[in-house]
Write a protein that holds these residues in place. Structure first.
Motif, PDB file in Angstrom:
ATOM      1  N   GLU A   1     -10.530   0.299  -0.139  1.00 51.31           N
ATOM      2  CA  GLU A   1     -10.857  -0.234   1.176  1.00 51.31           C
ATOM      3  C   GLU A   1     -10.250  -1.607   1.424  1.00 51.31           C
ATOM      4  O   GLU A   1     -10.345  -2.124   2.542  1.00 51.31           O
ATOM      5  N   SER A   2      -9.626  -2.208   0.415  1.00 50.91           N
ATOM      6  CA  SER A   2      -9.172  -3.584   0.582  1.00 50.91           C
ATOM      7  C   SER A   2      -8.098  -3.898  -0.446  1.00 50.91           C
ATOM      8  O   SER A   2      -7.770  -3.074  -1.295  1.00 50.91           O
TER       9      SER A   2
ATOM     10  N   ILE B   1     -14.342  -4.626 -10.361  1.00 56.41           N
ATOM     11  CA  ILE B   1     -13.174  -4.054  -9.677  1.00 56.41           C
ATOM     12  C   ILE B   1     -12.128  -3.611 -10.693  1.00 56.41           C
ATOM     13  O   ILE B   1     -11.542  -2.526 -10.575  1.00 56.41           O
ATOM     14  N   ARG B   2     -11.912  -4.431 -11.708  1.00 55.28           N
ATOM     15  CA  ARG B   2     -10.939  -4.057 -12.743  1.00 55.28           C
ATOM     16  C   ARG B   2     -11.409  -2.810 -13.506  1.00 55.28           C
ATOM     17  O   ARG B   2     -10.609  -1.935 -13.827  1.00 55.28           O
ATOM     18  N   ASP B   3     -12.697  -2.750 -13.790  1.00 53.75           N
ATOM     19  CA  ASP B   3     -13.236  -1.555 -14.444  1.00 53.75           C
ATOM     20  C   ASP B   3     -13.028  -0.315 -13.570  1.00 53.75           C
ATOM     21  O   ASP B   3     -12.652   0.763 -14.062  1.00 53.75           O
TER      22      ASP B   3
ATOM     23  N   ILE C   1      -9.260  -8.897   0.839  1.00 59.39           N
ATOM     24  CA  ILE C   1      -8.759  -8.890   2.212  1.00 59.39           C
ATOM     25  C   ILE C   1      -8.861  -7.462   2.746  1.00 59.39           C
ATOM     26  O   ILE C   1      -8.279  -6.534   2.171  1.00 59.39           O
ATOM     27  N   PHE C   2      -9.590  -7.297   3.852  1.00 60.50           N
ATOM     28  CA  PHE C   2      -9.804  -5.973   4.434  1.00 60.50           C
ATOM     29  C   PHE C   2      -8.714  -5.661   5.455  1.00 60.50           C
ATOM     30  O   PHE C   2      -7.879  -6.511   5.791  1.00 60.50           O
TER      31      PHE C   2
ATOM     32  N   GLU D   1       0.822  -1.215   0.000  1.00 57.41           N
ATOM     33  CA  GLU D   1       0.000   0.000   0.000  1.00 57.41           C
ATOM     34  C   GLU D   1       0.855   1.265   0.000  1.00 57.41           C
ATOM     35  O   GLU D   1       0.431   2.318  -0.480  1.00 57.41           O
ATOM     36  N   ALA D   2       2.091   1.146   0.510  1.00 53.00           N
ATOM     37  CA  ALA D   2       2.990   2.304   0.559  1.00 53.00           C
ATOM     38  C   ALA D   2       3.705   2.536  -0.771  1.00 53.00           C
ATOM     39  O   ALA D   2       4.320   3.591  -0.964  1.00 53.00           O
TER      40      ALA D   2
END
Length: 805
Positions: free
Chosen positions: A74-75, A109-111, A92-93, A25-26
């Motif tokens: 969010e995940s 999600i890809r869209d 995975i949250f 995420e970083a």
């Protein structure tokens, strides 16, 4: 939940997963493919005290099976491939709770990742072929994917056993339909129904059993005819008896072995169409041009071998005296502005054949500025429907009948094969050679950004249509279909995908369908043969090619002047495009002073001047090659030949390199099969081939060749240097690898093996097509809907663009 995720969450490694997610995420990347994931995890593991963590931890196992990671707001989304041809997706949250993601959710999600998800506008059109495969048996074990023939044989023979009346009726009807130019084959009206068939077979067996085995069929033809049997069972009494015994066994106690043996003898294939549309298809002056190269070689060699095998089969069936002759037509495009080739000729005989032809049909003249000239494979799609209509008439004029088998090649040829097969109601085979979707990362996700250059919306739609319509898909390797444990196959990549704002593919192809068959191509043994066969080599040609490769000077088509022509040659020959990666090989050579000290680099690669190319990608690679040569000062250590070689010369070039104990390097970033690898190996050249694609199934690493990772230049150079050092220490080592390479090709990759297998497939799938045609109609109607509602409007829009040029 996936057992790999559950194993991590139920262990102390739960905190490691949380830490790894935080590091991802970083980072700047929000969408990671497998190599990105492995690199990120390797970097993560280097911070740990445990050197075994990367390879032996539960988290390491999870990462190994993870193909994609998408970092959402969010995940984090993981797309896991726990085994070949199987995919699972999970979210995975932050608190490490996990929930599964359905395929439609994953496509959304890809869209959303590319800013193309618009739920307020309603759902996007979904393509799902899953319900239409209920007519077909499904393979259970992924290791049997690509073995459709034997699976289908078992299925059909079990049907014969379970419901003998229905299937004996189907077999009787199938035998009854065969004709050739009005001549009835196999059985006639004296066998009135399926009940009589079994009795007459036994009577015929009693009759031919009393004849000498070598008695010619013509001498007892009328006796068999009175029993209801026409020509096609064999050319001698012995051959007729064998065929009837197989049929008798099939009727009484069917099994897959007997069914294949019987159908393989049935004379039902006489006229074959090989479709290769997109241009520059000729026998001279075309290799190395954009969109040709390996496909032209493959189709020409296949045509020659098919004609030869068909003639053998016709002789064994006893049809010579009935004037039955096979005919093979390569259907391609006629290009009026032919650039010195024969591509403006309607008909051209294939060299070395009696009745194989290149039939060229022009595109209708919508816009002469376009249709009079060569058109890139990415731009060709608006012309294919009308081309198929015109080609149907031309084929009928040549055959005076419908063909028995249509084999498409590449995306455009496969679409035309579908259109022709649908109209003519004949068996359709597909050969992809390469699917562009696998070459261009994220090509479907960012199709709108790439559409003006590549028109992937048309190409991928054409692929989906053709691969589902085909009775049989012929692949060169297993991994072409479903990849390897650590990589997705070309066809597998169509299982689900999104073309944002156009459609979602929820199930684009049934990978476990028996339509898939691995039938690798062969190599032309008249052109490519061992360098040790001196009696078949021409001394004058050897001298000319040696001069061309090492010493001749001509700024029109040669760049580089070797300071020491006697160094061991590193050799490669391919089109100069990004995927073939010859510039990558030059860079590898340039970065290794030790390789430069011990070898010369010899490249035969299309063109050396950008002014001579009409292909943007080729021009970019030409400019890149010059920059590499200048950066590493390679002018005196490299020979770059921009020439189109006659086929016999291309065969001799491998042998000339082998005379000097050279090495062949195939550095492609991806190679669907690797025909040049076969050509080099059969010539006697130790071969280093890319580990991305088909070469993994041709080469057995360190046994008869070597794998290289062409993206790791240092490692590739070191593998080459290690081999050269071994050869220096043990002069027999080069010969050992050379001999093993030749042995590998002769045992597995000959055209005789290929065409025998292909014709067996044609007969089995022809029978399957005959018995299941009604059950396939709903599938074909669905395919037609995609063609008319999605493909055709987009093709029309591209045609309107062409009008403006």
């Amino acid at each position: 939940m996936s057992y790999t995720i559950e194993a991590v969450l139920n262990s102390a490694e739960k905190s490691d997963l949380r830490e790894f997610i935080s590091e991802l995420e970083a980072s700047d990347k929000r969408y990671l493919l497998r190599n990105d994931i492995l690199n990120a995890f390797h970097k993560f593991c280097q911070q740990k005290d445990d050197p075994q963590f990367e390879s032996s931890s539960r988290l390491g196992k999870l990462i190994y099976y993870t193909q994609e990671i998408i970092l959402d707001e969010e995940s984090i989304c993981l797309i896991i491939r726990p085994k070949i041809a199987q995919q699972e997706a999970y979210r995975i949250f932050d608190d490490l709770t996990v929930e599964p993601i359905s395929i439609p959710q994953l496509l959304d999600i890809r869209d959303r990742f590319v800013g193309r998800h618009h739920p307020e506008e309603g759902d996007v059109f979904e393509i799902d072929f899953q319900p239409f495969y209920d007519y077909s048996p499904i393979i259970r074990d992924s290791k049997n994917i690509g073995k459709g023939l034997q699976y289908l044989n078992r299925f059909l023979s079990s049907k014969l056993f379970q419901d003998p009346n229905q299937w004996l009726e189907a077999l009787y009807n199938f035998l009854h339909i065969h004709r050739y130019n009005g001549v009835t084959l196999l059985i006639n009206g004296r066998i009135a129904n399926r009940h009589q068939l079994s009795d007459r077979v036994k009577q015929a067996l009693n009759f031919v059993g009393e004849l000498p085995s070598d008695k010619p069929f013509e001498e007892f033809h009328f006796d068999l005819q009175n029993l209801g049997f026409e020509p096609g069972w064999g050319n001698t009494a012995g051959r007729v008896r064998e065929t009837l015994e197989i049929l008798d066994e099939l009727i009484d106690s069917p099994d897959d072995r007997v069914l294949e043996a019987f159908l393989s003898r049935i004379p039902m294939i006489f006229r074959i169409v090989l479709v290769s549309i997109h241009g520059w298809f000729a026998q001279e002056g075309v290799l190395g041009r954009p969109d040709t190269g390996g496909q032209v070689v493959y189709v020409l060699d296949q045509a020659r071998s098919l004609e030869k095998q068909l003639k053998e089969d016709i002789t064994l069936a006893g049809l010579d005296s009935f004037k039955v002759k096979p005919k093979v037509i390569i259907l391609s495009r006629l290009i009026p502005n032919n650039d010195g080739t024969r591509c403006n000729e309607r008909l051209e005989k294939v060299h070395g054949t009696d009745n194989a032809w290149i039939l060229r049909v022009p595109f209708r003249e919508f816009n002469p500025n376009m249709t009079q000239n060569w058109i890139s494979r990415f731009e060709i799609y608006p012309y294919l429907e009308t081309y198929a209509i015109d080609a149907e008439k031309e084929l009928f004029a040549e055959f005076q009948s419908s063909p028995d088998l249509i084999v498409g090649n590449y995306s455009d040829g496969n679409l035309v094969a579908f259109l022709l097969a649908r109209r003519l109601k004949v068996t359709q085979f597909n050969v992809a050679h390469a699917l562009e979707k696998s070459k261009y990362l994220f090509s479907n996700l960012y199709w709108q950004d790439l559409e003006s250059t590549y028109h992937f919306s048309l190409q991928f739609t054409a692929d989906i249509i053709a691969m589902n319509a085909a009775n049989c898909i012929v692949s060169s390797t297993y991994q072409e279909i479903v990849g390897r444990p650590d990589s997705v196959g070309q066809y597998e990549s169509y299982e689900n995908l999104t073309m944002p704002d156009l459609y979602h593919v929820v199930n684009g192809i049934e990978l476990f369908s028996p339509k898939f068959n691995v039938v690798p191509p062969g190599v032309n043994e008249n052109v490519y043969f061992p360098y040790t066969r001196h009696e078949d080599r021409v001394p004058n040609k050897i001298e000319k090619l040696e001069e061309l490769l090492f010493t001749a000077e001509d700024p029109e088509f040669i760049y580089g002047k070797l300071e020491n022509p006697n160094r061991r040659p590193l050799f490669s020959m391919a089109r100069l495009d990004r995927i073939k990666n010859l510039t990558g090989l030059a860079e590898c050579f340039g970065q290794s002073p030790e390789l430069q000290e011990r070898c010369n680099l010899i490249l035969v690669a299309g063109k050396i001047h950008t002014s001579g190319s009409t292909d943007n990608e080729e021009r970019e690679e030409i400019e890149k090659m010059y920059r590499i040569i200048e950066r590493y000062d390679l002018y005196s250590k490299i020979r770059w030949l921009g020439i189109r070689l006659p086929k016999v010369d291309s065969g001799e070039i491998y042998r000339v390199i082998a005379d000097r104990q050279g090495i062949f390097v195939q550095p492609a970033l991806f190679e669907a099969f690797g025909l040049t690898i076969l050509e080099a190996m059969i010539s006697g050249l130790p071969t280093f081939g890319t580990q991305f694609g088909g070469p993994l199934e041709i080469i057995q690493d360190t046994v008869n060749g070597y794998y290289i990772n062409p993206t790791n230049l240092k490692e590739t150079a070191q593998k080459l240097l290690d081999f050269i050092s071994k050869c220096d220490r043990d002069p027999s080592y080069w010969q050992q690898i050379s001999d093993k390479g030749m042995e590998r090709v002769y045992s597995t990759y000959t055209w005789k093996i290929h065409t025998s297998r292909l014709l067996s497939l044609a007969r089995i799938y022809g029978f399957w097509n005959f018995t299941s045609s009604e059950k396939r109609e709903d599938l074909l109607r669905y395919i037609e809907s995609l063609f008319y509602l999605i493909y055709k409007p987009r093709a029309k829009a591209l045609l309107e663009e062409h009008w403006q040029r």
